[in-house]
Design a protein around this motif. Structure first.
Motif, PDB file in Angstrom:
ATOM      1  N   PRO A 146     -17.973  -6.081  -6.300  1.00  0.00           N
ATOM      2  CA  PRO A 146     -16.693  -6.800  -6.184  1.00  0.00           C
ATOM      3  C   PRO A 146     -15.703  -6.412  -7.286  1.00  0.00           C
ATOM      4  N   TYR A 147     -16.192  -6.255  -8.509  1.00  0.00           N
ATOM      5  CA  TYR A 147     -15.308  -5.866  -9.615  1.00  0.00           C
ATOM      6  C   TYR A 147     -14.702  -4.491  -9.355  1.00  0.00           C
ATOM      7  N   ASN A 148     -15.537  -3.563  -8.918  1.00  0.00           N
ATOM      8  CA  ASN A 148     -15.051  -2.202  -8.689  1.00  0.00           C
ATOM      9  C   ASN A 148     -14.064  -2.132  -7.526  1.00  0.00           C
ATOM     10  N   MET A 149     -14.263  -2.955  -6.502  1.00  0.00           N
ATOM     11  CA  MET A 149     -13.300  -2.970  -5.408  1.00  0.00           C
ATOM     12  C   MET A 149     -11.926  -3.425  -5.910  1.00  0.00           C
ATOM     13  N   GLN A 150     -11.910  -4.434  -6.756  1.00  0.00           N
ATOM     14  CA  GLN A 150     -10.651  -4.905  -7.317  1.00  0.00           C
ATOM     15  C   GLN A 150     -10.028  -3.878  -8.263  1.00  0.00           C
ATOM     16  N   LEU A 151     -10.873  -3.249  -9.094  1.00  0.00           N
ATOM     17  CA  LEU A 151     -10.370  -2.248 -10.031  1.00  0.00           C
ATOM     18  C   LEU A 151      -9.781  -1.049  -9.287  1.00  0.00           C
ATOM     19  N   ALA A 152     -10.464  -0.597  -8.250  1.00  0.00           N
ATOM     20  CA  ALA A 152      -9.963   0.543  -7.478  1.00  0.00           C
ATOM     21  C   ALA A 152      -8.636   0.198  -6.808  1.00  0.00           C
ATOM     22  N   LEU A 153      -8.497  -1.045  -6.328  1.00  0.00           N
ATOM     23  CA  LEU A 153      -7.244  -1.467  -5.716  1.00  0.00           C
ATOM     24  C   LEU A 153      -6.117  -1.495  -6.747  1.00  0.00           C
ATOM     25  N   LYS A 154      -6.432  -1.957  -7.960  1.00  0.00           N
ATOM     26  CA  LYS A 154      -5.428  -1.974  -9.031  1.00  0.00           C
ATOM     27  C   LYS A 154      -4.984  -0.557  -9.370  1.00  0.00           C
ATOM     28  N   ARG A 155      -5.927   0.378  -9.376  1.00  0.00           N
ATOM     29  CA  ARG A 155      -5.580   1.773  -9.678  1.00  0.00           C
ATOM     30  C   ARG A 155      -4.668   2.345  -8.598  1.00  0.00           C
ATOM     31  N   ALA A 156      -5.021   2.097  -7.335  1.00  0.00           N
ATOM     32  CA  ALA A 156      -4.187   2.590  -6.243  1.00  0.00           C
ATOM     33  C   ALA A 156      -2.795   1.963  -6.297  1.00  0.00           C
ATOM     34  N   SER A 157      -2.729   0.674  -6.603  1.00  0.00           N
ATOM     35  CA  SER A 157      -1.439  -0.009  -6.700  1.00  0.00           C
ATOM     36  C   SER A 157      -0.612   0.547  -7.851  1.00  0.00           C
ATOM     37  N   LYS A 158      -1.273   0.854  -8.958  1.00  0.00           N
ATOM     38  CA  LYS A 158      -0.584   1.436 -10.119  1.00  0.00           C
ATOM     39  C   LYS A 158       0.071   2.759  -9.747  1.00  0.00           C
ATOM     40  N   VAL A 159      -0.664   3.625  -9.066  1.00  0.00           N
ATOM     41  CA  VAL A 159      -0.123   4.925  -8.669  1.00  0.00           C
ATOM     42  C   VAL A 159       1.012   4.736  -7.670  1.00  0.00           C
ATOM     43  N   SER A 160       0.847   3.818  -6.745  1.00  0.00           N
ATOM     44  CA  SER A 160       1.901   3.532  -5.770  1.00  0.00           C
ATOM     45  C   SER A 160       3.180   3.071  -6.462  1.00  0.00           C
ATOM     46  N   GLU A 161       3.046   2.219  -7.455  1.00  0.00           N
ATOM     47  CA  GLU A 161       4.209   1.741  -8.202  1.00  0.00           C
ATOM     48  C   GLU A 161       4.907   2.884  -8.926  1.00  0.00           C
ATOM     49  N   LEU A 162       4.122   3.782  -9.535  1.00  0.00           N
ATOM     50  CA  LEU A 162       4.711   4.925 -10.241  1.00  0.00           C
ATOM     51  C   LEU A 162       5.473   5.828  -9.274  1.00  0.00           C
ATOM     52  N   LEU A 163       4.908   6.043  -8.101  1.00  0.00           N
ATOM     53  CA  LEU A 163       5.574   6.880  -7.102  1.00  0.00           C
ATOM     54  C   LEU A 163       6.894   6.253  -6.669  1.00  0.00           C
ATOM     55  N   ASN A 164       6.871   4.953  -6.424  1.00  0.00           N
ATOM     56  CA  ASN A 164       8.094   4.270  -6.000  1.00  0.00           C
ATOM     57  C   ASN A 164       9.140   4.260  -7.107  1.00  0.00           C
ATOM     58  N   GLU A 165       8.688   4.077  -8.336  1.00  0.00           N
ATOM     59  CA  GLU A 165       9.613   4.077  -9.474  1.00  0.00           C
ATOM     60  C   GLU A 165      10.302   5.420  -9.633  1.00  0.00           C
ATOM     61  N   LYS A 166       9.601   6.496  -9.281  1.00  0.00           N
ATOM     62  CA  LYS A 166      10.150   7.847  -9.423  1.00  0.00           C
ATOM     63  C   LYS A 166      10.955   8.276  -8.197  1.00  0.00           C
ATOM     64  N   GLY A 167      11.123   7.360  -7.237  1.00  0.00           N
ATOM     65  CA  GLY A 167      12.002   7.650  -6.114  1.00  0.00           C
ATOM     66  C   GLY A 167      11.338   8.142  -4.851  1.00  0.00           C
ATOM     67  N   LEU A 168      10.042   7.862  -4.677  1.00  0.00           N
ATOM     68  CA  LEU A 168       9.371   8.285  -3.457  1.00  0.00           C
ATOM     69  C   LEU A 168      10.013   7.639  -2.234  1.00  0.00           C
ATOM     70  N   LYS A 169      10.298   8.476  -1.227  1.00  0.00           N
ATOM     71  CA  LYS A 169      10.791   7.976   0.054  1.00  0.00           C
ATOM     72  C   LYS A 169       9.796   8.420   1.111  1.00  0.00           C
ATOM     73  N   ALA A 170       9.085   7.467   1.697  1.00  0.00           N
ATOM     74  CA  ALA A 170       8.025   7.784   2.655  1.00  0.00           C
ATOM     75  C   ALA A 170       8.211   6.979   3.932  1.00  0.00           C
ATOM     76  N   ASN A 171       7.808   7.593   5.034  1.00  0.00           N
ATOM     77  CA  ASN A 171       7.824   6.895   6.314  1.00  0.00           C
ATOM     78  C   ASN A 171       6.823   5.745   6.297  1.00  0.00           C
ATOM     79  N   SER A 172       5.669   5.989   5.676  1.00  0.00           N
ATOM     80  CA  SER A 172       4.673   4.931   5.482  1.00  0.00           C
ATOM     81  C   SER A 172       3.861   5.240   4.240  1.00  0.00           C
ATOM     82  N   LEU A 173       3.414   4.196   3.579  1.00  0.00           N
ATOM     83  CA  LEU A 173       2.560   4.326   2.399  1.00  0.00           C
ATOM     84  C   LEU A 173       1.440   3.304   2.526  1.00  0.00           C
ATOM     85  N   VAL A 174       0.203   3.791   2.582  1.00  0.00           N
ATOM     86  CA  VAL A 174      -0.959   2.925   2.765  1.00  0.00           C
ATOM     87  C   VAL A 174      -1.803   2.951   1.498  1.00  0.00           C
TER      88      VAL A 174
END
Length: 204
Positions: A146-174
């Protein structure tokens, strides 16, 4: 007539090359030679293998430029001829997905090298007309599931935030979390492995 194209299980390069070969042979028109299949490198430079079986025999294509007619006869096609016959078709092929691996020092802190990939991902996304992005978080095998599932989600969310902050324009982001499932480096439980602490970003 028994004409068959058989891919060999040589991995990603082979499947991409077969995909291109099948399209090229089907869309060929007005060529001086009979319709033929030619082996071309995949975008990463790898060359797979294609087997052509027909009335005239069997041909195994293993090198770029090797070709065969659909009835099994061997040909060798020059680059100039390939471009003349298939240039428009190759230009119309969709770009293949590109995958990036971003690694973490610990927690949700990216390594400096991985953080430098963020602008490159943005540039790659800009080359595609309708881009789809998947961001999948992973961990090593330290700590509980359970801890690792949450940690992995936080990591993915962190990268997603960085991409959006840098101006990513995507049709979809999962965003997904795989926790300690799908390890890049197979290890026992409770093993500290930096290469498993990662986020995989696929641009397609």
């Amino acid at each position: 007539m028994n004409n068959r194209l058989e891919p060999s299980p040589f991995g990603r390069g082979a499947s991409l090359t077969l995909y291109a070969c099948i399209l090229l042979s089907m869309l060929l028109g007005g060529c001086a030679t009979k319709s033929y299949v030619v082996l071309i490198p995949s975008p990463d430079g790898s060359v797979g293998e294609v087997v052509i079986k027909g009335e005239k025999g069997e041909q195994v294509l293993t090198q770029a430029g090797q070709a065969g007619t659909l009835d099994g006869r061997a040909l060798q096609i020059e680059d100039k001829q390939i471009k003349e016959d298939f240039g428009a078709t190759m230009a119309a092929l969709p770009k293949i997905p590109v995958r990036y691996l971003l690694y973490f020092k610990a927690g949700t802190t990216l390594t400096a090298e991985s953080e430098s990939l963020i602008p490159k991902i943005i540039i790659e996304a800009q080359t595609r007309p309708a881009v789809d992005i998947s961001v999948i978080g992973h961990t090593d095998t330290v700590f509980t599931d359970p801890y690792n599932m949450q940690l992995a989600l936080k990591r993915a969310s962190k990268v997603s935030e960085l991409l959006n902050e840098k101006g990513l324009k995507a049709n979809s982001l999962v965003i997904e979390s795989h926790g300690k499932r799908n390890l890049l480096i197979q290890t026992p439980d409770n093993t500290w492995e930096p290469r498993n602490r990662r986020v995989e970003v696929s641009v397609r």
